[in-house]
Every structure is written in structure tokens, then in C-alpha cells.
Design a protein around this motif. Structure first.
Motif, short mmCIF file in Angstrom:
data_model
loop_
_atom_site.label_atom_id
_atom_site.label_comp_id
_atom_site.label_asym_id
_atom_site.label_seq_id
_atom_site.Cartn_x
_atom_site.Cartn_y
_atom_site.Cartn_z
N ALA A 77 0.85 -1.19 0.00
CA ALA A 77 0.00 0.00 0.00
C ALA A 77 0.89 1.24 0.00
O ALA A 77 1.66 1.44 0.93
CB ALA A 77 -0.91 0.00 1.23
N PRO A 164 -8.37 -3.55 1.27
CA PRO A 164 -7.33 -3.73 0.24
C PRO A 164 -7.88 -4.20 -1.10
O PRO A 164 -8.88 -4.92 -1.17
CB PRO A 164 -6.41 -4.80 0.86
N ARG A 169 -6.47 2.05 -7.04
CA ARG A 169 -6.30 2.99 -5.94
C ARG A 169 -7.62 3.28 -5.26
O ARG A 169 -8.70 3.11 -5.84
CB ARG A 169 -5.66 4.28 -6.43
N TRP A 187 -2.56 0.38 -4.64
CA TRP A 187 -2.36 -1.02 -4.26
C TRP A 187 -1.57 -1.76 -5.33
O TRP A 187 -1.80 -1.56 -6.52
CB TRP A 187 -3.70 -1.71 -4.06
#
Length: 210
Positions: A77, A164, A169, A187
Motif C-alpha cells: 500500500a 485492500p 487505488r 495497491w
């Protein structure tokens, strides 16, 4: 991840003349991060929970604490924070941290500025100059980013969370006082293993994403 590593740390008090440097800490130790996960991995088991472990090493003049964490099935990240309106509260110190929900006590500092005398440094478009931007988070977990501000006994804390993604993004608003910010996370996946023939694979250590 599959065995102990060797830790060497030398901390020095710098003098004007290098020959006058004084050794504050000189340590050479065997260290194993998160023994439970190492044990599972060495026995062919699949580690499903992230963990954090700490050790303290004493030398003649100081004590060094090393904290190590393993984030299982992790992705990368990359974080950015941009002020879109207003200013950081006047006279307030501040800190931005990031952490995973599963290991919430292990917080990674992204930016810290102190005692009301240091303003938030931002680029022309309002993007903050973070001292660290990249953290790891479980693909099945949750990334949390916290902004804290304080001035004496006055304290304000705001938090935003992200689920996640394997790529792309995510953006979320974050407001502290009159300062409105936008937090963006990009990501990307870690490789499960290094390609055959890659120089980095010669040590036989697989990436933690596996």
C-alpha cells in the motif's frame, strides 16, 4: 522468515573529529522474528495470522529495542495525503500513522511534526511530504490511517479505513479541525516467489506474500 537472522547494530555519538566518535551501542545478536510463524513455515504449515515480536538488547551504555512484524498474504500500500481545503490547526503538533486492523498496536509512523513550531510541509498542490509512504497489509485485512493533533491537553484524532484491492487505488476524506484532507492508497501485489534465475532468488528465501 524460515529461520533466524543475524543482527548487527552500531550506534555512535558523532564528534567533530571522527576519531573522537563514542560508541553508544555495539550489538551482534541472533534474532528470530515471530517464532510461532517461523515454526509453522518450517513444518510446511500455512501461516494465516500476522504477528509482531520485540526483543531488547542491552549494551554497556544503552538498551536497543527491536520490533519486527510479519504480515501474511500481504500486498503493498503506497499512501499519499493531500490538503484540499483549510490549514492544519494552528499551534498543534501532529502525527500520521498507518496500521493493519489485525495488529493494531504496531503503528508505522508516516509523518510527525512537533510542539506547534513546525508547520505541515506540503507541495504546491497540497500533498504532504511524508517521511514514509509504503506499508504492507493483508489482502483479506483492513488498512487504517490515523491523523492525530495535540496542543497541551487538547487532542484530536481522526481515522480512516481501507479495504485492500489487488490493484488500483482508493481515496477517502479525512478532516482534522478545519483541515480537510484526501488520503489516497495505491495497491500493488507482491510476487509469490522470485522468477527462476533471478539473482535475488539465490538465497532461497521466498517473499512474505507466499
Amino acid at each position: 522468515m524460515f529461520g533466524p537472522m543475524r543482527l548487527d547494530a552500531i550506534l555512535k555519538v558523532r564528534r567533530t573529529n571522527e576519531s573522537g566518535d563514542k560508541v553508544l551501542s555495539l550489538i551482534a545478536e541472533r534474532y528470530e522474528c515471530c517464532e510461532s510463524i517461523n515454526y509453522q513455515a518450517s513444518n510446511g504449515e500455512s501461516a494465516i495470522r500476522s504477528c509482531v515480536s520485540s526483543e531488547k538488547y542491552k549494551s554497556k551504555l544503552s538498551t536497543l529495542e527491536l520490533t519486527c512484524g510479519i504480515v501474511v498474504k500481504s500486498i503493498e500500500a503506497t499512501i499519499s495525503v493531500r490538503i484540499v481545503e483549510g490549514l492544519w490547526p494552528d499551534g498543534f503538533s501532529g502525527q500520521f500513522t498507518a496500521f493493519t486492523a489485525s495488529v493494531s498496536h504496531m503503528r508505522v509512523s508516516l509523518l510527525k511534526f512537533g510542539d506547534g513550531s513546525v508547520p505541515v510541509s506540503a507541495a504546491a498542490d497540497g500533498t504532504l511530504e511524508l517521511s514514509r509512504r509504503v506499508v504492507s497489509v493483508e489482502i483479506f485485512g483492513e488498512l487504517r490511517i490515523c491523523a492525530s493533533g495535540w496542543n497541551g491537553s487538547n487532542k484530536v484524532e481522526r481515522e480512516v479505513s481501507f479495504q485492500p484491492l489487488k490493484s488500483g487505488r482508493s481515496s477517502r476524506p479525512l478532516t482534522v479541525g478545519s483541515c480537510e484532507m484526501e488520503v489516497t492508497v495505491c495497491w500493488s501485489l507482491f510476487p509469490f516467489r522470485y522468477p527462476t534465475g533471478c539473482p535475488s532468488s539465490s538465497n532461497g528465501v521466498a517473499n512474505k506474500a507466499g
